[in-house]
Design a protein around this motif. Structure first.
Motif, PDB file in Angstrom:
ATOM      1  N   ASP A 176       0.872  -1.167   0.000  1.00 29.57           N
ATOM      2  CA  ASP A 176       0.000   0.000   0.000  1.00 29.57           C
ATOM      3  C   ASP A 176       0.915   1.225   0.000  1.00 29.57           C
ATOM      4  O   ASP A 176       1.450   1.616   1.027  1.00 29.57           O
ATOM      5  CB  ASP A 176      -0.895  -0.029   1.240  1.00 29.57           C
ATOM      6  CG  ASP A 176      -1.855   1.135   1.321  1.00 29.57           C
ATOM      7  OD1 ASP A 176      -1.588   2.189   0.702  1.00 29.57           O
ATOM      8  OD2 ASP A 176      -2.866   1.001   2.032  1.00 29.57           O
TER       9      ASP A 176
ATOM     10  N   GLU B 128      -0.614  -7.791  12.720  1.00 26.12           N
ATOM     11  CA  GLU B 128      -1.205  -7.743  11.385  1.00 26.12           C
ATOM     12  C   GLU B 128      -1.875  -6.392  11.170  1.00 26.12           C
ATOM     13  O   GLU B 128      -2.095  -5.640  12.111  1.00 26.12           O
ATOM     14  CB  GLU B 128      -2.211  -8.864  11.185  1.00 26.12           C
ATOM     15  CG  GLU B 128      -3.362  -8.821  12.165  1.00 26.12           C
ATOM     16  CD  GLU B 128      -4.292 -10.011  12.042  1.00 26.12           C
ATOM     17  OE1 GLU B 128      -5.494  -9.814  12.277  1.00 26.12           O
ATOM     18  OE2 GLU B 128      -3.835 -11.104  11.717  1.00 26.12           O
ATOM     19  N   LEU B 129      -2.178  -6.116   9.922  1.00 26.17           N
ATOM     20  CA  LEU B 129      -2.954  -4.928   9.569  1.00 26.17           C
ATOM     21  C   LEU B 129      -4.345  -5.422   9.194  1.00 26.17           C
ATOM     22  O   LEU B 129      -4.521  -6.010   8.125  1.00 26.17           O
ATOM     23  CB  LEU B 129      -2.313  -4.184   8.395  1.00 26.17           C
ATOM     24  CG  LEU B 129      -0.970  -3.536   8.651  1.00 26.17           C
ATOM     25  CD1 LEU B 129      -0.415  -2.924   7.369  1.00 26.17           C
ATOM     26  CD2 LEU B 129      -1.087  -2.479   9.723  1.00 26.17           C
ATOM     27  N   PRO B 130      -5.341  -5.223  10.059  1.00 29.74           N
ATOM     28  CA  PRO B 130      -6.665  -5.812   9.835  1.00 29.74           C
ATOM     29  C   PRO B 130      -7.269  -5.513   8.464  1.00 29.74           C
ATOM     30  O   PRO B 130      -7.931  -6.359   7.896  1.00 29.74           O
ATOM     31  CB  PRO B 130      -7.519  -5.199  10.948  1.00 29.74           C
ATOM     32  CG  PRO B 130      -6.548  -4.831  12.007  1.00 29.74           C
ATOM     33  CD  PRO B 130      -5.278  -4.449  11.295  1.00 29.74           C
ATOM     34  N   SER B 131      -7.052  -4.348   7.909  1.00 26.84           N
ATOM     35  CA  SER B 131      -7.649  -4.010   6.620  1.00 26.84           C
ATOM     36  C   SER B 131      -6.764  -4.402   5.436  1.00 26.84           C
ATOM     37  O   SER B 131      -7.067  -4.044   4.297  1.00 26.84           O
ATOM     38  CB  SER B 131      -7.956  -2.507   6.568  1.00 26.84           C
ATOM     39  OG  SER B 131      -6.762  -1.773   6.719  1.00 26.84           O
ATOM     40  N   HIS B 132      -5.679  -5.143   5.711  1.00 28.72           N
ATOM     41  CA  HIS B 132      -4.751  -5.533   4.650  1.00 28.72           C
ATOM     42  C   HIS B 132      -4.463  -7.041   4.738  1.00 28.72           C
ATOM     43  O   HIS B 132      -3.478  -7.449   5.356  1.00 28.72           O
ATOM     44  CB  HIS B 132      -3.445  -4.745   4.773  1.00 28.72           C
ATOM     45  CG  HIS B 132      -3.580  -3.300   4.430  1.00 28.72           C
ATOM     46  ND1 HIS B 132      -4.164  -2.381   5.273  1.00 28.72           N
ATOM     47  CD2 HIS B 132      -3.219  -2.630   3.319  1.00 28.72           C
ATOM     48  CE1 HIS B 132      -4.135  -1.198   4.706  1.00 28.72           C
ATOM     49  NE2 HIS B 132      -3.580  -1.315   3.520  1.00 28.72           N
ATOM     50  N   PRO B 133      -5.306  -7.878   4.140  1.00 29.78           N
ATOM     51  CA  PRO B 133      -5.027  -9.319   4.176  1.00 29.78           C
ATOM     52  C   PRO B 133      -3.694  -9.616   3.496  1.00 29.78           C
ATOM     53  O   PRO B 133      -3.313  -8.943   2.544  1.00 29.78           O
ATOM     54  CB  PRO B 133      -6.200  -9.941   3.413  1.00 29.78           C
ATOM     55  CG  PRO B 133      -6.796  -8.829   2.620  1.00 29.78           C
ATOM     56  CD  PRO B 133      -6.479  -7.550   3.337  1.00 29.78           C
TER      57      PRO B 133
END
Length: 173
Positions: free
Chosen positions: A97, A128-133
């Motif tokens: 991103d 982890e980044l919740p909005s970035h699988p």
């Protein structure tokens, strides 16, 4: 492997050896297991306790490499190394991103992804980044496979993708 390991150690990044998979080597037979008071970080065994065995000591690094022939080189992440790594895995839907992930020192992984290395900002980091699988955060309690290791499945080499310095982690991350 030795030259790369010593270079990382010179940067203050503790290194250790994994087996031929991306998993830590099993504890040796003489290392006490489950003994109260056993200090995993001070244990003199070369390969026991995964990332707790990581070191910047050149003699210990050379001995580790000699003890784990063909092992993968790994760097301990978190406060111990001053690194937080954003691990982007396209096979699991991950992508870089560019609005969130500032340009920094980057490793192209043998699995087709990227490790973006940032300076550890202190404090606890999410995993982890919740909005970035497909994007994980490697910080305290973690490690990354490092160049020049060869991915056990793809047989592709981990390599530096650029010559940028490690930069501060963006606040948004």
């Amino acid at each position: 492997t030795l030259a790369a390991a010593l270079e990382y150690a010179d940067r203050g990044w503790p290194v250790f050896l994994l087996g031929r998979s991306k998993r830590p080597v099993a504890n040796c037979q003489r290392c006490p297991k489950g003994v109260p008071g056993h200090d995993r970080e001070a244990c003199p065994c070369l390969t026991c306790h995964g990332f707790y065995a990581a070191t910047v000591d050149p003699d210990r690094i050379a001995a580790m490499i000699g003890a784990v022939s063909g092992g993968l080189l790994a760097i301990r992440t978190g406060a111990a190394s001053g690194l937080v790594v954003v691990d982007v895995d396209p096979r699991n839907g991950g992508s870089v991103d560019r609005l969130l992930m500032a340009p920094t020192a980057t490793v192209a992984t043998g699995g087709g992804g990227w490790h973006l290395l940032y300076a550890h900002p202190g404090g606890m980091m999410p995993s982890e980044l919740p909005s970035h699988p497909g994007v994980d955060i490697k910080a305290d309690g973690g490690y990354i496979v490092a160049p020049p290791s060869i991915h056990p499945d793809t047989r592709l080499r981990y390599r530096w993708a650029n010559s940028r310095p490690v930069v501060e982690m963006p606040r948004a991350l």
